[in-house]
Scaffold this active site. Structure first.
Site, short mmCIF file in Angstrom:
data_model
loop_
_atom_site.label_atom_id
_atom_site.label_comp_id
_atom_site.label_asym_id
_atom_site.label_seq_id
_atom_site.Cartn_x
_atom_site.Cartn_y
_atom_site.Cartn_z
N ASN A 111 0.89 -1.10 -0.09
CA ASN A 111 -0.01 -0.08 0.17
C ASN A 111 0.93 1.48 0.06
OD1 ASN A 111 -2.61 1.34 0.66
ND2 ASN A 111 -1.30 2.21 2.21
N GLU A 112 0.84 2.08 -1.13
CA GLU A 112 1.23 3.53 -0.91
C GLU A 112 2.60 3.61 -0.49
OE1 GLU A 112 -1.23 5.89 1.36
OE2 GLU A 112 -2.89 5.90 -0.20
N PRO A 113 3.63 2.61 -1.74
CA PRO A 113 5.02 2.66 -1.07
C PRO A 113 5.77 4.06 -1.18
CG PRO A 113 4.48 1.82 -3.43
CD PRO A 113 3.04 2.15 -2.71
N LEU A 154 5.20 6.35 0.43
CA LEU A 154 4.98 7.01 1.70
C LEU A 154 5.34 6.18 2.94
CD1 LEU A 154 1.41 8.58 1.55
CD2 LEU A 154 3.70 9.48 1.20
N HIS A 200 -4.20 5.16 -6.38
CA HIS A 200 -5.15 6.03 -5.49
C HIS A 200 -5.23 7.36 -5.98
CE1 HIS A 200 -3.54 3.18 -1.91
NE2 HIS A 200 -4.25 2.42 -3.08
#
Length: 617
Positions: A198-200, A202, A295
């Site tokens: 998920n959202e690498p 960040l 996203h």
């Protein structure tokens, strides 16, 4: 003078006194831009919505979720806490908190109960929570006793009762557990997709007490290769989704990754990722990435759209910024619009990269939200987003925030507009409007006959009604129309049947009040009875619609000179309707108030035909 019957009827029914009126022309062409609308764009992450088609188990905590004991880490969201929040939020009984993968089991069970397919996030960040003992301090940076290391390959026999003391978790063992529990993806109960974390971009800011270094292109691509291959080796029928980028700065250069210069020949990180996955798949002899997933949250200068703010300017921007997804004539008021306008609209730009560098890869927006769930502006924005997903060929989409308020109405306008599970069409057709600042329009048909046409029209103005002129270019002539809508006064979907006089050779006008989302359903109720030239039937009989609610039409055809009679009988054989003296071909309209099963019979005294008719409540 021709009367605008629709305007008169609508004003009588809703009683909306518009402060002004804007003329907007809509053009629909059922022969152009046709493509299938994916059934999986009507998805959610959180909450319960029984008409959802796709459920994603994701979010920041899933990166550090330990499937062996269900602990997770909140990272920057809540003091870097290790805890049992996930089983708590899933309402699991206390005796299941530490049962292996009980959170994943509960999530997938709930998805199946909603008749949705599900995707499960797998960890790739490097470490997961080992305990539920609260705040992880900077001095407990991994590796430490607070973290369990993630390994994709166990290299030993699997067990369904994993060892929670060895400071490791094995992803292939997690997959084996899920496959043993639910079956492979190609079975009725199997998990259909696995998501590459998920959202690498960040990771280093979200998990500062897990990682001391920020992500590079090389680390992400290498880890994706290994994890994707692990999934495919365990379940070749499962979809692999990645990279779950959080937003544009990750699309562009992986949040300014330190090794981006090594990929300077590529236009943006999207291209680097797709090119790499194409090459890795070729080397592996199988596709390792099935769905390119991102996203998308609005990031405007002057307002916070992703909120429950309902001041006038926020509402305007909330309903406008969906255009960044598809409309090349719109430039949003944001740093993206200012500095990266050539990269917009977002969906076509990413899909162009997919088609160039890894053709056949599907596209997902696995998190999005436009806020305002309890305000009409949020409902209109949600209808607009779902229409844009269908228009641009998005394959999967999932709303992030809880589905409630006007958002439920927005989904229902596509998935259950009449309260009886009737749905927007599955085939997109070309639609345009003359004033995209004030309105949006989307259109679809249900099948190749084009006999049922769906048109979504949005009035984004809080002050002006729209005097809509809708021109339909189609080989089909529509003779029946209904409108389903919600507005600023009521989130409940309401219904208006347009008078027959409102339709005129596939053109009609309608006054759409301010702040309204409208779904027009147009039908051609004419039934042509086919005749076999080698053995012509003497009479023909057809009933439409069937099932029906109240009114239905009986179409008869008689090739003889004799007069015919239509009778409608209930299950006890009692005649409830009778139409006599019918000659040649024609139709009769009948209205049955009592729900049930009936038999429609047409007879000319020599020949007869019977059809079953179902009247719904």
């Amino acid at each position: 003078m021709k009367k605008n019957y629709a305007l008169i009827l609508l004003l009588m029914l809703i009683g909306v006194a518009a402060q002004g009126q804007v003329n907007v022309t809509y053009t629909i062409n059922t022969a152009q831009d046709r493509h299938n609308i994916s059934p999986y764009i009507y998805g959610i992450n959180n909450g319960v919505y029984k008409k959802a088609t796709w459920r994603r188990w994701g979010g920041n905590r899933t990166s550090a979720y330990n499937w062996e004991n269900n602990y997770s880490n909140a990272g920057a969201d809540y003091f870097d806490n290790n805890d049992d929040y996930l089983p708590w939020v899933m309402n699991l009984p206390a005796n299941q908190y530490k049962s292996a993968a009980s959170v994943l089991k509960a999530f997938h069970d709930s998805a199946m109960a909603q008749n949705a397919v599900s995707g499960i996030t797998l960890p790739m960040v490097g470490w997961v929570s080992k305990d539920g003992n609260g705040v992880v301090t900077a001095g407990e940076l991994a590796p430490s006793a607070r973290w369990a290391q993630v390994q994709d390959i166990k290299g030993a026999a699997f067990t369904l009762t994993p060892d929670t003391t060895d400071s490791k978790i094995y992803v292939d063992e997690e997959l084996n557990f899920l496959i043993s529990t639910f079956g492979h993806a190609n079975t009725a109960t199997g998990i259909k997709a696995y998501i590459m974390d998920n959202e690498p971009g960040l990771w280093c800011s979200q998990f500062q007490h897990m990682r001391s270094n920020c992500l590079t292109y090389n680390e992400l691509l290498t880890k994706t290769d290994t994890l994707a291959a692990t999934v495919k080796n365990m379940d070749s029928s499962a979809l692999v989704m990645g990279p779950e980028s959080f937003g544009f700065s990750e699309y562009w250069d992986l949040q300014n990754a330190s090794d981006k210069a090594n990929y300077a020949a590529d236009h943006w990180f999207v291209d680097s990722y797709l090119k790499h996955m194409q090459a890795s798949s070729t080397a592996a002899g199988k596709r390792l990435l099935d769905v390119y997933s991102v996203h998308w949250y609005p990031d405007l200068y002057t307002v916070q759209v992703y909120s429950e703010d309902t001041d006038h300017q926020t509402c305007i921007q909330r309903m406008q910024c969906i255009r960044s997804l598809w409309d090349s004539s719109y430039v949003e008021d944001s740093w993206i619009g200012q500095w990266f306008a050539p990269e917009l609209p977002m969906i076509p730009h990413i899909k162009n990269s997919i088609n160039q560098f890894y053709p056949g890869t599907k596209f997902a927006i696995n998190e999005y939200d436009y806020g305002g769930h309890h305000h009409i502006s949020g409902g209109i924005a949600q209808v607009d987003a779902l229409g844009a997903f269908g228009k641009t060929g998005v394959d999967y989409a999932a709303l992030w925030g809880d589905i409630n308020g006007y958002n439920i109405s927005a989904f229902d306008l596509y998935r259950n507009y009449d309260g009886n599970n009737s749905k927007y069409g599955d085939i997109y057709v070309k639609s345009s409007c003359s004033n995209p600042d004030t309105s949006s329009v989307y259109a679809s048909v249900e099948d190749s006959t084009n006999k049922t046409l769906h048109i979504m029209v949005l009035n984004k103005s809080g002050y002006n009604s729209i005097n809509a002129t809708i021109n339909i270019q189609s080989a089909v002539t529509y003779n029946k129309a209904d409108m389903y809508y919600f507005n600023g006064q009521d989130s409940a979907i309401q219904h208006v049947a347009l008078p027959a006089a409102a339709l005129n050779s596939n053109t009609f006008t309608y006054s759409i009040p301010s702040y309204t989302a409208a779904h027009f359903v147009l039908r051609d109720t004419t039934v042509v009875v086919a005749v076999n030239e080698l053995n012509k039937e003497q009479i023909g009989l057809s009933v439409f619609p069937n099932p029906a609610r109240g009114e239905t039409f009986v179409y008869y055809e008689n090739n003889n000179a004799a007069m015919g009679t239509v009778t409608i009988s209930d299950l006890q054989g009692r005649v409830v309707k009778s139409y006599e003296g019918l000659k040649g071909s024609g139709q009769v309209s009948c209205s049955l108030q009592a729900a049930g099963v009936y038999f429609v019979r047409y007879s000319d005294g020599v020949y007869s035909k019977t059809e079953k008719l179902v009247i719904l409540k």
